[in-house]
Scaffold this active site. Structure first.
Site, PDB file in Angstrom:
ATOM      1  CG  HIS A   1     -12.402   8.496  -8.967  1.00  0.00           C
ATOM      2  ND1 HIS A   1     -12.304   9.465  -8.008  1.00  0.00           N
ATOM      3  CD2 HIS A   1     -12.958   9.111 -10.047  1.00  0.00           C
ATOM      4  CE1 HIS A   1     -12.772  10.600  -8.476  1.00  0.00           C
ATOM      5  NE2 HIS A   1     -13.181  10.410  -9.717  1.00  0.00           N
ATOM      6  CD  GLU A   2     -13.046   8.191 -13.808  1.00  0.00           C
ATOM      7  OE1 GLU A   2     -14.180   8.355 -14.307  1.00  0.00           O
ATOM      8  OE2 GLU A   2     -12.354   9.139 -13.401  1.00  0.00           O
TER       9      GLU A   2
ATOM     10  CG  HIS B   1     -17.606   9.295 -11.436  1.00  0.00           C
ATOM     11  ND1 HIS B   1     -18.167  10.208 -10.568  1.00  0.00           N
ATOM     12  CD2 HIS B   1     -16.289   9.624 -11.530  1.00  0.00           C
ATOM     13  CE1 HIS B   1     -17.234  11.048 -10.149  1.00  0.00           C
ATOM     14  NE2 HIS B   1     -16.078  10.713 -10.707  1.00  0.00           N
TER      15      HIS B   1
ATOM     16  CG  ASP C   1     -12.971   0.899  33.095  1.00  0.00           C
ATOM     17  OD1 ASP C   1     -12.522   0.438  32.029  1.00  0.00           O
ATOM     18  OD2 ASP C   1     -12.679   0.438  34.215  1.00  0.00           O
TER      19      ASP C   1
END
Length: 406
Positions: free
Chosen positions: A22-23, A26, A206
């Site tokens: 996560h970091e 950034h 289908d």
């Protein structure tokens, strides 16, 4: 026990990796736009080691619960050196700051998708929405006095085979029963059980809707006695002789679409859990003081890791992976809420400044100054306090009265 401990540690490690990435999201987005990234660390507390590459210090800290990315000038109130000032984050265009702030959540979404794709391409994805897709069609339906007889009927000449004779095929998805649309297999079985004789059914096959008529047969089945849940009783129920898919299997190519669809379902689920979050907190408090733990109550990292450990101990690797993917989607969505100190709160402030300055420009006025975060400090402190209290409650509940798989 070793399998349980291994599962707990592995799940906790998965959470730590998710937060670290996560970091990293950034950081990579900031660097891509030319912002100054001072530090990127995994964990908190005392420093284990660090090294410098270019202008950024990378390192590891002793407490592996999270991490941080230090971007110079995230707000106009942050102190920056004269050398950093031209590349301070607050000086960049609104959309670039938004991308950097949202990159952490986007990383969680990508991780969740990767987990789901790996599952789809190997072990398949669970039918969490209960889609009424037929997995198999039985050669007969017979009376059953036990669960074993129901699961493995021994067909005899002349036995009824409603689904087979009516033209149902594996892979068909039942879209309506007796003219009523059906979105899941519970709705299908609810419509069939009280019936007997010819019943109009529509299936999707289908890409086309095919009308069929199934001759429902009333048979004896063992069911749980509502008056005595530990016992079973025999009742007459309508049956057509099909089983519904509990897992969807894919090729490596079709797994992309399967994972994408499943991702959409999990986004919806994450949003619903967020909306239900406040009303489920009282049940957590009740569980701490001895009440029965509702399996739908929020769990902390501790609780999620314990469930992950039980899943590994029971050999339920699909459940382990679904939990890990779910956590990533939930954290990603939660982090985008427009509340400080979450990334979504910073995004909201960034766009407030942009819209405010646009309105001021329309009135012939100069752009306003940066938002004074100190005026929002009270609200931020309150939200941090509430978040800390909820975390303490869920951790306590997960220790004294955890949710268990069995």
């Amino acid at each position: 026990m070793l399998a349980y401990i291994f599962g707990v540690v592995l799940f906790a490690l998965g959470i730590c990796v998710s937060v670290a990435l996560h970091e990293a999201g950034h950081m990579l987005a900031a660097k891509a736009f030319g912002m100054k990234v001072r530090r990127y660390f995994v964990g908190f507390g005392p420093k284990v080691f660090s090294f410098r590459r270019g202008e950024t210090e990378y390192g590891l800290k002793w407490i592996p619960l999270g991490g941080f990315c230090d971007i110079a000038g995230m707000t106009a109130l942050d102190e920056v050196t004269p050398a950093e000032a031209p590349r301070a984050m607050w000086r960049f265009k609104t959309w670039k700051r938004t991308v950097v702030l949202a990159a952490g959540s986007v990383t969680h979404f990508i991780l969740g998708f990767i987990v789901l794709f790996a599952m789809a391409a190997t072990m398949g994805l669970p039918n969490i929405t209960g889609q009424p897709q037929i997995e198999s069609v039985s050669n007969c339906v017979r009376d059953a006095q036990t669960a074993a007889e129901f699961a493995n009927p021994v067909c005899q000449p002349g036995d009824a085979a409603p689904a087979k004779n009516g033209g149902l095929l594996p892979g068909d998805r039942i879209v309506s029963v007796d003219g009523t649309p059906t979105s899941n297999y519970d709705e299908v079985t609810t419509k069939i059980r009280p019936r007997s004789g010819p019943l109009p059914v529509e299936v999707e096959r289908d890409g086309k809707v095919v009308p069929l008529t199934i001759d429902v047969v009333q048979v004896s089945r063992p069911v749980t006695d509502p008056a005595n849940p530990s016992q079973e009783k025999i009742v007459k129920l309508g049956s057509i002789g099909v089983t519904f898919a509990t897992t969807f299997h894919y090729t490596p190519v079709s797994a992309i679409g399967g994972a994408a669809t499943f991702t959409g379902d999990m986004f919806v689920n994450a949003w619903e859990r967020l909306l239900e979050f406040p009303q489920r907190i009282p049940a957590v408090v009740k569980a701490i003081f001895g009440g029965e733990r509702d399996p739908n109550t929020p769990v902390s990292v501790v609780g999620a890791s314990r469930i992950g450990g039980e899943a590994v101990e029971a050999g339920l690797w699909p459940l382990f992976l679904i939990l890990l993917a779910s956590l990533n989607f939930f954290v990603g969505v939660f982090n985008l809420l427009p509340l400080l100190p979450l990334d979504g709160g910073h995004i909201a402030v960034t766009w407030y400044e942009r819209v405010r300055d646009w309105l001021r420009k329309l009135r012939g006025r100069a752009a306003g100054g940066p938002v004074d975060y100190t005026k929002l400090s009270t609200v931020t402190v309150v939200l941090v306090f509430i978040g800390g209290a909820v975390t303490l409650l869920t951790v306590t509940a997960d220790i004294v009265n955890p949710i268990r798989l069995q």
